[in-house]
Design a protein around this motif. Sequence first.
Motif, PDB file in Angstrom:
ATOM      1  N   ARG A  31       0.842  -1.172  -0.009  1.00 54.93           N
ATOM      2  CA  ARG A  31      -0.064  -0.062  -0.176  1.00 54.93           C
ATOM      3  C   ARG A  31       0.980   1.409  -0.036  1.00 54.93           C
ATOM      4  N   ILE A  32       0.434   2.274  -0.801  1.00 57.04           N
ATOM      5  CA  ILE A  32       1.072   3.420  -0.793  1.00 57.04           C
ATOM      6  C   ILE A  32       0.339   4.747  -0.194  1.00 57.04           C
ATOM      7  N   VAL A  33       1.026   5.533   0.114  1.00 51.99           N
ATOM      8  CA  VAL A  33       0.274   6.716   0.325  1.00 51.99           C
ATOM      9  C   VAL A  33       0.601   7.459  -1.078  1.00 51.99           C
ATOM     10  N   VAL A  34      -0.343   7.911  -1.829  1.00 48.84           N
ATOM     11  CA  VAL A  34      -0.373   8.254  -3.026  1.00 48.84           C
ATOM     12  C   VAL A  34       0.152   9.747  -3.157  1.00 48.84           C
ATOM     13  N   ARG A  35       1.103   9.865  -3.908  1.00 52.63           N
ATOM     14  CA  ARG A  35       1.379  11.410  -4.507  1.00 52.63           C
ATOM     15  C   ARG A  35       1.172  11.822  -5.763  1.00 52.63           C
ATOM     16  N   ALA A  36       0.864  10.856  -6.683  1.00 50.68           N
ATOM     17  CA  ALA A  36       0.678  11.112  -8.171  1.00 50.68           C
ATOM     18  C   ALA A  36      -0.185  10.023  -8.681  1.00 50.68           C
ATOM     19  N   ALA A  37      -1.249  10.252  -9.518  1.00 52.91           N
ATOM     20  CA  ALA A  37      -1.990   9.114 -10.280  1.00 52.91           C
ATOM     21  C   ALA A  37      -2.313   9.576 -11.510  1.00 52.91           C
ATOM     22  N   GLY A  38      -2.256   8.204 -12.399  1.00 55.12           N
ATOM     23  CA  GLY A  38      -2.360   8.613 -14.020  1.00 55.12           C
ATOM     24  C   GLY A  38      -3.713   8.906 -14.363  1.00 55.12           C
ATOM     25  N   VAL A  39      -4.135   9.633 -15.484  1.00 55.52           N
ATOM     26  CA  VAL A  39      -5.546   9.825 -15.841  1.00 55.52           C
ATOM     27  C   VAL A  39      -5.533   9.082 -17.262  1.00 55.52           C
ATOM     28  N   GLY A  65       3.837   6.709  -5.176  1.00 53.42           N
ATOM     29  CA  GLY A  65       3.906   7.107  -3.886  1.00 53.42           C
ATOM     30  C   GLY A  65       4.929   6.491  -2.853  1.00 53.42           C
ATOM     31  N   ILE A  66       4.461   6.584  -1.684  1.00 53.52           N
ATOM     32  CA  ILE A  66       5.437   6.140  -0.520  1.00 53.52           C
ATOM     33  C   ILE A  66       4.595   4.937   0.122  1.00 53.52           C
ATOM     34  N   VAL A  67       5.477   3.853   0.123  1.00 56.63           N
ATOM     35  CA  VAL A  67       4.979   2.673   0.663  1.00 56.63           C
ATOM     36  C   VAL A  67       5.009   2.992   2.214  1.00 56.63           C
ATOM     37  N   ASP A  68       3.660   2.490   2.699  1.00 49.99           N
ATOM     38  CA  ASP A  68       3.247   2.431   4.205  1.00 49.99           C
ATOM     39  C   ASP A  68       2.767   1.372   4.818  1.00 49.99           C
ATOM     40  N   GLU A  69       2.491   0.209   3.816  1.00 48.28           N
ATOM     41  CA  GLU A  69       1.966  -1.021   4.563  1.00 48.28           C
ATOM     42  C   GLU A  69       2.511  -2.058   3.540  1.00 48.28           C
ATOM     43  N   LEU A  70       2.992  -3.140   4.131  1.00 44.91           N
ATOM     44  CA  LEU A  70       3.478  -4.227   3.124  1.00 44.91           C
ATOM     45  C   LEU A  70       2.590  -5.482   3.652  1.00 44.91           C
ATOM     46  N   GLY A  71       2.255  -6.209   2.281  1.00 43.38           N
ATOM     47  CA  GLY A  71       1.503  -7.502   2.340  1.00 43.38           C
ATOM     48  C   GLY A  71       2.520  -8.466   2.777  1.00 43.38           C
ATOM     49  N   ALA A  94      -6.561   8.171  -5.238  1.00 42.49           N
ATOM     50  CA  ALA A  94      -6.856   8.321  -3.935  1.00 42.49           C
ATOM     51  C   ALA A  94      -5.838   8.673  -3.103  1.00 42.49           C
ATOM     52  N   GLU A  95      -6.081   8.756  -1.893  1.00 37.55           N
ATOM     53  CA  GLU A  95      -5.095   9.199  -0.931  1.00 37.55           C
ATOM     54  C   GLU A  95      -4.197   7.878  -0.533  1.00 37.55           C
ATOM     55  N   LEU A  96      -4.749   6.689  -0.695  1.00 36.61           N
ATOM     56  CA  LEU A  96      -4.020   5.478  -0.389  1.00 36.61           C
ATOM     57  C   LEU A  96      -4.434   4.374  -1.590  1.00 36.61           C
ATOM     58  N   ALA A  97      -3.358   3.853  -1.962  1.00 34.04           N
ATOM     59  CA  ALA A  97      -3.793   2.615  -3.218  1.00 34.04           C
ATOM     60  C   ALA A  97      -2.895   1.497  -2.768  1.00 34.04           C
TER      61      ALA A  97
END
Length: 300
Positions: A31-39, A65-71, A94-97
């Motif tokens: 999971r990442i804290v999204v900093r940018a997402a493509g359209v 974005g920045i990794v904030d949770e690992l599966g 989104a804010e998280l992905a």
Amino acid sequence: MKAVEFRRFGGPEVLEIAEVPDPHPAPGEVRIVVRAAGVNASDWRNRQGLMDQELPQFLGHEAAGIVDELGDGVADVALGDRVFGFSATTGAQAELAVLSHYAPVPPSLGFAEAAALPAATETATRALDQLGVESGDTVVVNGASGTVGSAAVQLAVARGARVIGTGSPATHDLLRSLGAEPVAYGTGMAARVRALAPDGVDRALDVAGSGVLPELVALARGAGHVVTVADFAGAQRYGVRFSRGDDGRALHVISQIGELIEAGRFTVLVGRTFPLAEVAQAHRVGEAGGVRGKLVLLID
């Protein structure tokens, strides 16, 4: 978290920034804290009801974005790492992905450039793989200046192919900078290609969907040497392969593209950026056309 959502089909006005539950990664995902997402064009086709019919829908398949949770089982990245890649399902705007396929953001890139990579490079690589493009081939890319077209040009050049790219005269300097020999599209395009390649070409890729499949089939000496990612009806009519994600994705490019970027052999084209709250305007701009390069949402 906040995410782009729509609960009915229609124009950009149906898009909302909704509060939804935070996602969590399955084994092998991050999971990442999204900093940018493509359209992408698929976003507004979904919004218009031309693709998936389920409601509500969340948009976005690519993000950085920045990794904030690992599966479970993830050992190739750590918390705090910068990564980019494809979302596990949808909802990357989104804010998280959650990303199911990911790689480190190349050191020379920012988040906006990294978020512009996955869909364009995967589509281009998949089509080139299906065509069997290799060193020494002459390839014509129809629609070479768009996000997928420019990726296809550079990736084909990296394979050692000679690339002829069609585009408007205003794009020819760009196409040359990417390694292609430019020709103008429109009436007489095939003759202009033959002026550069009198015996025709080995492979042809249609990214623009501009109704030129018969000309590409003639240039490449057979429908089996042509792939389109944009003209489904034409593909059926002329016996050309239509490349789609469900016939095998080229996800290997995610882990390979960074090397080309850092070697100066691949340039990312970002056209415009928008804050997440202005996603409707991003759709309006994308549907209107005219912006050269990828549209990207930025999330603070």
